[in-house]
Design a protein around this motif. Structure first.
Motif, PDB file in Angstrom:
ATOM      1  N   ALA A  49      -8.581 -12.614  -0.928  1.00 55.92           N
ATOM      2  CA  ALA A  49      -8.060 -11.038  -0.903  1.00 55.92           C
ATOM      3  C   ALA A  49      -7.237 -10.783  -1.846  1.00 55.92           C
ATOM      4  CB  ALA A  49      -7.504 -10.569   0.469  1.00 55.92           C
ATOM      5  N   ILE A  50      -6.185 -11.610  -2.508  1.00 58.18           N
ATOM      6  CA  ILE A  50      -5.329 -11.288  -3.482  1.00 58.18           C
ATOM      7  C   ILE A  50      -6.055 -11.288  -4.902  1.00 58.18           C
ATOM      8  CG2 ILE A  50      -3.408 -12.516  -4.742  1.00 58.18           C
ATOM      9  CD1 ILE A  50      -2.234 -13.438  -2.418  1.00 58.18           C
ATOM     10  N   VAL A  53      -8.987  -7.806  -4.187  1.00 60.35           N
ATOM     11  CA  VAL A  53      -8.969  -6.361  -3.736  1.00 60.35           C
ATOM     12  C   VAL A  53      -7.879  -5.885  -4.854  1.00 60.35           C
ATOM     13  CG1 VAL A  53      -7.331  -5.095  -1.958  1.00 60.35           C
ATOM     14  CG2 VAL A  53      -8.770  -7.303  -1.305  1.00 60.35           C
ATOM     15  N   ASN A  61      -6.891   3.855  -2.970  1.00 56.09           N
ATOM     16  CA  ASN A  61      -7.071   2.995  -1.681  1.00 56.09           C
ATOM     17  C   ASN A  61      -7.308   1.647  -2.021  1.00 56.09           C
ATOM     18  OD1 ASN A  61      -7.000   2.152   0.860  1.00 56.09           O
ATOM     19  ND2 ASN A  61      -8.964   3.469   1.304  1.00 56.09           N
ATOM     20  N   PHE A  62      -7.098   0.510  -1.410  1.00 54.07           N
ATOM     21  CA  PHE A  62      -7.797  -0.735  -1.581  1.00 54.07           C
ATOM     22  C   PHE A  62      -9.181  -0.614  -1.737  1.00 54.07           C
ATOM     23  CE2 PHE A  62      -3.529  -2.294   0.418  1.00 54.07           C
ATOM     24  CZ  PHE A  62      -3.103  -2.840  -0.755  1.00 54.07           C
ATOM     25  N   SER A  63      -9.510  -1.499  -2.841  1.00 49.55           N
ATOM     26  CA  SER A  63     -11.111  -1.628  -2.712  1.00 49.55           C
ATOM     27  C   SER A  63     -11.556  -3.098  -3.503  1.00 49.55           C
ATOM     28  CB  SER A  63     -11.621  -0.455  -3.692  1.00 49.55           C
ATOM     29  OG  SER A  63     -12.936  -0.775  -4.139  1.00 49.55           O
ATOM     30  N   ASP A  64     -12.635  -3.421  -3.182  1.00 44.53           N
ATOM     31  CA  ASP A  64     -13.169  -4.501  -3.983  1.00 44.53           C
ATOM     32  C   ASP A  64     -13.581  -4.489  -5.289  1.00 44.53           C
ATOM     33  OD1 ASP A  64     -12.510  -6.070  -1.680  1.00 44.53           O
ATOM     34  OD2 ASP A  64     -14.472  -6.990  -1.432  1.00 44.53           O
ATOM     35  N   CYS A  68     -14.322   2.960  -4.766  1.00 45.05           N
ATOM     36  CA  CYS A  68     -14.307   2.351  -3.407  1.00 45.05           C
ATOM     37  C   CYS A  68     -15.397   2.986  -2.696  1.00 45.05           C
ATOM     38  CB  CYS A  68     -13.051   2.668  -2.884  1.00 45.05           C
ATOM     39  SG  CYS A  68     -12.949   4.429  -2.078  1.00 45.05           S
ATOM     40  N   GLU A  69     -15.967   2.442  -1.459  1.00 49.22           N
ATOM     41  CA  GLU A  69     -17.054   2.825  -0.681  1.00 49.22           C
ATOM     42  C   GLU A  69     -17.030   4.464  -0.238  1.00 49.22           C
ATOM     43  OE1 GLU A  69     -18.144   0.433   2.550  1.00 49.22           O
ATOM     44  OE2 GLU A  69     -17.887  -1.253   1.452  1.00 49.22           O
ATOM     45  N   THR A  86      -0.404   6.072   2.657  1.00 46.43           N
ATOM     46  CA  THR A  86      -0.703   4.603   2.659  1.00 46.43           C
ATOM     47  C   THR A  86      -2.116   4.543   2.750  1.00 46.43           C
ATOM     48  OG1 THR A  86      -0.164   4.108   4.677  1.00 46.43           O
ATOM     49  CG2 THR A  86       1.677   3.975   3.413  1.00 46.43           C
ATOM     50  N   PRO A  87      -2.705   3.185   2.626  1.00 45.45           N
ATOM     51  CA  PRO A  87      -4.039   2.654   3.189  1.00 45.45           C
ATOM     52  C   PRO A  87      -4.234   2.625   4.637  1.00 45.45           C
ATOM     53  CG  PRO A  87      -3.309   1.261   1.337  1.00 45.45           C
ATOM     54  CD  PRO A  87      -2.357   2.157   1.692  1.00 45.45           C
ATOM     55  N   ALA A  88      -2.880   2.596   5.366  1.00 47.35           N
ATOM     56  CA  ALA A  88      -3.118   2.461   6.640  1.00 47.35           C
ATOM     57  C   ALA A  88      -3.348   3.921   7.399  1.00 47.35           C
ATOM     58  CB  ALA A  88      -1.938   1.891   7.288  1.00 47.35           C
ATOM     59  N   LEU A  91      -6.963   4.355   7.276  1.00 48.73           N
ATOM     60  CA  LEU A  91      -7.782   3.852   8.470  1.00 48.73           C
ATOM     61  C   LEU A  91      -7.563   4.975   9.637  1.00 48.73           C
ATOM     62  CD1 LEU A  91      -6.753   0.159   8.177  1.00 48.73           C
ATOM     63  CD2 LEU A  91      -8.929   1.249   7.941  1.00 48.73           C
TER      64      LEU A  91
END
Lengths: 198, 198
Positions: A49-50, A53, A61-64, A68-69, A86-88, A91
């Motif tokens: 992840a470190i 991401v 937002n967090f994304s690979d 992002c998707e 926040t990313p949370a 969600l």
């Protein structure tokens, strides 16, 4: 403890939020006694992840991937943008299943004393997206605190300059909330925001 | 979540005891947003502990070496042996600072239906230590449950065959316990085990 490696594992687990000495001890002993496969999985997942991401170039937002998707999903309403802290929060809004637009993640809220100005929150990029002309409504879902309100007002002013409508999440009694236990500030907001019954 | 690596991190963190979806989410986001150094430390500590930590040949507690620090410590009373169920119990007894003897960790308790017989608990090795002649008292600190009691009785019988005295931890009112809230079983034990005041 009679093992320095175990001591170090316990100490390191205390980096997790809400985990103190006792919980860290329980976790470490559990991982070693009963869950070595799970332990290896955690170790690999953390490193992966470190490495992988990053932040989405469009919504932060967090994304690979670079984008992002959610931002890539053309089935989503491109005219509505939900601004969260926040990313949370993304969600949380997604789990409500009541929103099908795009997001913008501030990764903070305006708080100059803590070093969070418009630059840190990506408000330049946000204004650039306002300028592209796709967005017709901005839903300001920042938290219901003084800083959250100020951040929302700042973005609303900016949206207004681009002729974009802003809205703020409704304040009121939560579902299943008993009037008796609702605080007076919430009740006052619920009264002033009361809705007519058709 | 819009990132498979983050999803996998969240799923893997659910291997930790007492961690569900919500806590795992909070932990994963915390590690990525604010604690990347700590996250790497956890990852390394897990791999290192799995590689390094084994069971002490003498007391079966976790140890980095073949024989653990407590067993190697010659300042400890070699004539007293405290038999406990888990490595966590060793930590608990050590933190009381009321014991300076050696330990033997069963890593379970007698429970034939769950596949825990004398062999799994290392009772052969324990009996061998009884035979060596150093031990004069065995303190049976297994848990205060039916299986714990049976395990204690089994070991006490074995110790008796070697002429070694056995004792069991005292049962009674915990420190700071209010009589009103103590269960009847504990109260009954506290009454029958009452101690004369000198």
């Amino acid at each position: 403890m009679s093992s320095p490696s175990l001591d170090e594992l316990i100490t390191s687990l205390k980096c997790l939020p809400g985990v103190g000495q006792k919980s860290a001890q329980r976790m470490a002993l559990h991982l070693l006694e009963r869950e070595q496969a799970g332990a290896k999985r955690i170790s690999t997942a953390i490193l992966n992840a470190i490495d992988t991401v990053k932040h989405c170039q469009r919504c932060r937002n967090f994304s690979d991937d670079t984008v992002c998707e959610i931002c890539r999903d053309e089935g989503r309403d491109q005219a509505t943008l939900c601004v969260v802290e926040t990313p949370a929060d993304v969600l949380a809004v997604e789990s409500s299943a009541a929103y099908r637009g795009r997001y913008f993640v501030l990764l903070g809220r305006l708080s100059p004393l803590d070093g969070y100005g418009p630059g840190q929150l990506g408000l330049d990029e946000l204004e650039q997206q306002f300028g592209e002309g796709d967005i017709r409504e901005v839903i300001l879902a920042t938290s219901a605190t003084v800083e959250g309100d100020i951040t929302a007002q700042y973005i609303a002013d900016c949206a207004a300059r681009h002729g974009i409508k802003s809205s703020r999440l409704a304040r009121g009694i939560p579902l299943g909330g008993e009037l008796e236990f609702v605080d007076s500030g919430t009740l006052s907001k619920a009264l002033s925001g009361r809705q007519e019954i058709d």
